[in-house]
Design a protein around this motif. Structure first.
Motif, PDB file in Angstrom:
ATOM      1  N   ILE B  94      -8.777 113.553 -24.105  1.00 55.38           N
ATOM      2  CA  ILE B  94      -8.465 114.607 -23.178  1.00 55.38           C
ATOM      3  C   ILE B  94      -7.061 114.669 -23.290  1.00 55.38           C
ATOM      4  O   ILE B  94      -5.813 113.097 -23.722  1.00 55.38           O
ATOM      5  CB  ILE B  94      -8.823 114.273 -21.781  1.00 55.38           C
ATOM      6  N   VAL B  95      -6.011 115.677 -23.845  1.00 57.22           N
ATOM      7  CA  VAL B  95      -4.726 115.971 -23.384  1.00 57.22           C
ATOM      8  C   VAL B  95      -4.509 116.156 -22.598  1.00 57.22           C
ATOM      9  O   VAL B  95      -4.487 117.448 -22.041  1.00 57.22           O
ATOM     10  CB  VAL B  95      -4.591 116.833 -24.958  1.00 57.22           C
ATOM     11  N   VAL B  96      -3.095 116.091 -22.017  1.00 61.51           N
ATOM     12  CA  VAL B  96      -2.063 116.271 -20.734  1.00 61.51           C
ATOM     13  C   VAL B  96      -0.302 116.979 -21.514  1.00 61.51           C
ATOM     14  O   VAL B  96      -0.093 115.361 -22.185  1.00 61.51           O
ATOM     15  CB  VAL B  96      -2.220 115.670 -19.529  1.00 61.51           C
ATOM     16  N   HIS B  97      -0.013 117.756 -21.103  1.00 56.89           N
ATOM     17  CA  HIS B  97       0.924 117.827 -21.667  1.00 56.89           C
ATOM     18  C   HIS B  97       1.832 118.605 -20.219  1.00 56.89           C
ATOM     19  O   HIS B  97       1.505 118.970 -19.203  1.00 56.89           O
ATOM     20  CB  HIS B  97       1.585 118.540 -23.364  1.00 56.89           C
ATOM     21  N   ALA B 145      -5.054 122.488 -33.302  1.00 55.22           N
ATOM     22  CA  ALA B 145      -6.277 123.687 -33.699  1.00 55.22           C
ATOM     23  C   ALA B 145      -5.902 123.668 -35.682  1.00 55.22           C
ATOM     24  O   ALA B 145      -6.884 123.320 -36.310  1.00 55.22           O
ATOM     25  CB  ALA B 145      -6.437 124.673 -33.557  1.00 55.22           C
ATOM     26  N   ARG B 146      -4.749 124.142 -35.519  1.00 51.87           N
ATOM     27  CA  ARG B 146      -4.284 123.974 -37.080  1.00 51.87           C
ATOM     28  C   ARG B 146      -4.697 122.040 -37.716  1.00 51.87           C
ATOM     29  O   ARG B 146      -4.773 122.443 -38.924  1.00 51.87           O
ATOM     30  CB  ARG B 146      -2.562 124.020 -37.698  1.00 51.87           C
ATOM     31  N   GLU B 147      -4.744 121.374 -36.943  1.00 52.47           N
ATOM     32  CA  GLU B 147      -5.684 120.026 -37.699  1.00 52.47           C
ATOM     33  C   GLU B 147      -6.606 119.487 -37.267  1.00 52.47           C
ATOM     34  O   GLU B 147      -7.189 118.810 -37.926  1.00 52.47           O
ATOM     35  CB  GLU B 147      -4.000 118.550 -36.770  1.00 52.47           C
ATOM     36  N   GLY B 148      -7.196 120.517 -37.010  1.00 53.86           N
ATOM     37  CA  GLY B 148      -8.782 120.984 -37.205  1.00 53.86           C
ATOM     38  C   GLY B 148      -9.193 120.069 -35.915  1.00 53.86           C
ATOM     39  O   GLY B 148     -10.621 119.892 -35.783  1.00 53.86           O
ATOM     40  N   ILE B 149      -8.657 120.183 -34.422  1.00 50.98           N
ATOM     41  CA  ILE B 149      -9.057 119.459 -33.820  1.00 50.98           C
ATOM     42  C   ILE B 149      -9.555 120.520 -32.615  1.00 50.98           C
ATOM     43  O   ILE B 149      -8.811 121.181 -32.715  1.00 50.98           O
ATOM     44  CB  ILE B 149      -7.960 118.419 -33.081  1.00 50.98           C
ATOM     45  N   PRO B 150     -10.357 120.594 -31.880  1.00 50.27           N
ATOM     46  CA  PRO B 150     -11.489 121.429 -31.196  1.00 50.27           C
ATOM     47  C   PRO B 150      -9.941 121.990 -30.320  1.00 50.27           C
ATOM     48  O   PRO B 150     -11.454 121.205 -29.205  1.00 50.27           O
ATOM     49  CB  PRO B 150     -12.916 121.400 -31.514  1.00 50.27           C
ATOM     50  N   SER B 151      -9.361 121.755 -29.925  1.00 47.82           N
ATOM     51  CA  SER B 151      -8.671 122.007 -29.008  1.00 47.82           C
ATOM     52  C   SER B 151      -8.833 123.905 -28.259  1.00 47.82           C
ATOM     53  O   SER B 151      -8.923 124.430 -28.240  1.00 47.82           O
ATOM     54  CB  SER B 151      -7.032 122.251 -29.006  1.00 47.82           C
ATOM     55  N   ILE B 152      -8.807 123.044 -26.811  1.00 49.67           N
ATOM     56  CA  ILE B 152      -8.766 124.206 -25.757  1.00 49.67           C
ATOM     57  C   ILE B 152      -8.112 124.251 -24.550  1.00 49.67           C
ATOM     58  O   ILE B 152      -8.465 123.590 -23.504  1.00 49.67           O
ATOM     59  CB  ILE B 152     -10.781 123.826 -25.371  1.00 49.67           C
ATOM     60  N   GLY B 153      -7.365 124.857 -24.442  1.00 50.99           N
ATOM     61  CA  GLY B 153      -6.412 125.106 -23.255  1.00 50.99           C
ATOM     62  C   GLY B 153      -6.936 125.267 -21.411  1.00 50.99           C
ATOM     63  O   GLY B 153      -7.465 126.527 -21.399  1.00 50.99           O
ATOM     64  N   PHE B 184     -15.348 119.255 -27.309  1.00 49.79           N
ATOM     65  CA  PHE B 184     -14.018 120.157 -27.507  1.00 49.79           C
ATOM     66  C   PHE B 184     -13.311 119.427 -27.137  1.00 49.79           C
ATOM     67  O   PHE B 184     -13.726 117.921 -26.517  1.00 49.79           O
ATOM     68  CB  PHE B 184     -14.035 121.184 -26.496  1.00 49.79           C
ATOM     69  N   THR B 185     -11.799 119.449 -27.381  1.00 52.33           N
ATOM     70  CA  THR B 185     -10.482 118.415 -27.055  1.00 52.33           C
ATOM     71  C   THR B 185      -9.757 118.996 -25.835  1.00 52.33           C
ATOM     72  O   THR B 185      -9.322 120.425 -25.877  1.00 52.33           O
ATOM     73  CB  THR B 185      -9.882 118.185 -27.522  1.00 52.33           C
ATOM     74  N   PRO B 186     -10.465 119.316 -24.366  1.00 51.43           N
ATOM     75  CA  PRO B 186      -9.290 119.991 -23.645  1.00 51.43           C
ATOM     76  C   PRO B 186      -8.246 119.820 -23.576  1.00 51.43           C
ATOM     77  O   PRO B 186      -7.500 118.585 -23.701  1.00 51.43           O
ATOM     78  CB  PRO B 186     -10.078 119.243 -22.021  1.00 51.43           C
ATOM     79  N   VAL B 187      -6.953 120.473 -23.177  1.00 49.08           N
ATOM     80  CA  VAL B 187      -5.568 120.809 -23.447  1.00 49.08           C
ATOM     81  C   VAL B 187      -5.343 120.809 -21.791  1.00 49.08           C
ATOM     82  O   VAL B 187      -4.996 122.242 -21.672  1.00 49.08           O
ATOM     83  CB  VAL B 187      -5.078 121.030 -24.794  1.00 49.08           C
TER      84      VAL B 187
END
Lengths: 330, 330
Positions: B94-97, B145-153, B184-187
């Protein structure tokens, strides 16, 4: 969940009466045949008309998009402009927009609308579609905020909505209602969402509007499109006739009452539109009208759309108004 | 809700074990003193390191940001690249910024963090802050996403989260868990949200991470920052000493165990940081460590951050690793 069962649901989270739900049609606010291109002129006009309809027309409130402008290093905000409370009364509207040339290409290429999220191409398409539609959402929120409309972007996916066979099976509206209660204008959009049966799906803006209308019972609903309304055949054909009034029966069936037509009508669906075209729109409009809510389908950024947004058509439809009204025959 | 009560809460919606929660610090991924400027070089490096840590390092999956590139008229997608299922296994992160130079200026100027949403300037600031932080979120989702990580905001505001005195009082994680379950990878991100007492507030990325960690129990947490870790004094001072290991007692108090220090330490908070600086970070890290989860605070886009993200530090911390580990003294 169909609208029939929603009609009897007592659990509406809305405490403030909603004036209007407005759909910014994807075809109106984007350049339909050019990938990811906003029609900035139309979007600006639409935002100005919404400001006129929602906020005292004589006062333009200060802008709420304080993003850095090209060539400047400071945010665009003058706190002094925010002193006068009177210009901040904002009639409760909910905005929903379609995708137009954002999202549709990504969804079509990958088949997100057909499900099968375990396929890599569908998973990639889901990510790509959401990036595209949220890009558009952000630009629309900014355009509205620049006019002083306190717009707040809310993605159905993030709100935790999901579908079952293209219908909303879970669509909690408490966040939307809370935003309205706090004086904001929620801006929702057609989105890629999870689907209970097929894994994922495209939730169209039109289906979102039906869902919102059933729970929030707005005074009226406006669909802003790129043509003057609904026609009896593709509006590009020379003899196309604008259907000025469509009456909806208690069973949801609809018929044209003005003008009187001799032949049954034909409807078209654009090939790249993954959420269905005009036929979906009329069906959804009919479902809303069945609830006793008038629906106006009108060309964006015209004097006709301004009258519809401002609620001027509620008592009677003037002869010189161009557009389609869909309402209950009761 | 404090972490103590969360520890005993049985209702975690997470069914998949989470490998890591990673915080992309605002100071690392933006140019801190330049309004709304992304540090593209660092963001690209961070995205590549995340891809190495999450997806088989030897295969770069195809990109999932299919947005139109400058000067092109077609979306960037080759369905053939998505045939090989094997490159799509993605470890649950899980990504948090944070916000960095996005959002902070808007929030500070209007006082969104102090509440009083009925004031026009605060309402305007709320809209402006959300526009700014969601702009950054979209760019980060696209970079991943450009790196192929299925990221979802996923915005905390849209997820319906709200605070009570800066703590999360309602933070339903079912949408985040569902995104993880679907691969998916939640952001998520620091956001302007409603507050039960003061009307509105700024929910910081660090507080979000504590909340996520308490419910999802990741194997480890990584904070990516713009310095090598936590120092005994401002790291710009010549004699500043990197604190390599901080031990957290059962009562949440913390002490430096490596290196051995003679004097008590001093911490700084940057003046424009509306969500609190290093002190908040250590407090939040200590709360996570108390749950038995190791926290690594490390400079973004270095060999040290790659080791932390990849989980290489879990058995032992090599002498040549630069960073701060915060862990339970138990």
């Amino acid at each position: 969940m169909d609208l029939e069962s929603q009609q009897s649901l007592p659990h509406s989270p809305f405490t403030h009466p909603i004036q209007c739900i407005v759909k910014l049609g994807g075809a109106a606010i984007t350049c339909k045949n050019e990938l990811e291109m906003i029609n900035h002129h139309i979007l600006r006009e639409v935002s100005q008309q919404l400001r006129h309809a929602m906020i005292s027309p004589s006062h333009k409130p200060p802008g709420m998009d304080w993003s850095k402008r090209h060539g400047e290093s400071e945010i665009c905000c003058n706190p002094d402009e925010f002193r006068d409370d009177s210009i901040f009364h904002c009639t409760p509207f909910i905005v929903v927009h379609g995708a137009g040339s954002f999202g549709h290409f990504q969804a079509s290429k990958s088949g997100v609308h057909k499900g099968q999220l375990d396929k890599p191409i569908v998973k990639g398409g889901f990510v790509a579609t959401r990036i595209s539609v949220t890009t558009l959402n952000l630009e629309i929120v900014r355009a509205l905020a620049r006019e002083g409309i306190p717009s707040i972007g809310m993605s159905p996916f993030s709100c935790g909505w999901f579908t079952k066979e293209k219908h909303i099976s879970s669509g909690d509206l408490s966040s939307v209602a809370k935003a309205i209660d706090s004086g904001f204008t929620p801006v929702l959009h057609g989105d890629a969402v999870f689907d209970e049966i097929q894994g994922c799906s495209i939730l169209s803006g039109d289906v979102i509007i039906s869902h919102l209308a059933a729970y929030s019972k707005p005074k009226y609903v406006v669909f802003l499109t790129d043509v003057y309304g609904v026609y009896d055949r593709p509006p590009t054909e020379p003899d196309a006739i604008l259907l000025k009034e469509i009456a909806v029966g208690e069973d949801g069936s609809w018929s044209v009452v003005n003008p009187k037509l001799q032949n049954s009508i034909e409807l078209t669906v654009a090939a790249h539109d993954t959420t269905g075209g005009m036929e979906t729109k009329i069906s959804e409009a009919a479902m809303i009208a069945k609830l006793g809510i008038d629906v106006y389908i009108v060309k964006a950024a015209t004097s006709h759309s301004l009258r519809a947004l401002s609620g001027d058509l509620r008592s009677s439809i003037p002869d010189d108004w161009l557009g389609t009204v869909v309402r209950s025959s009761r």
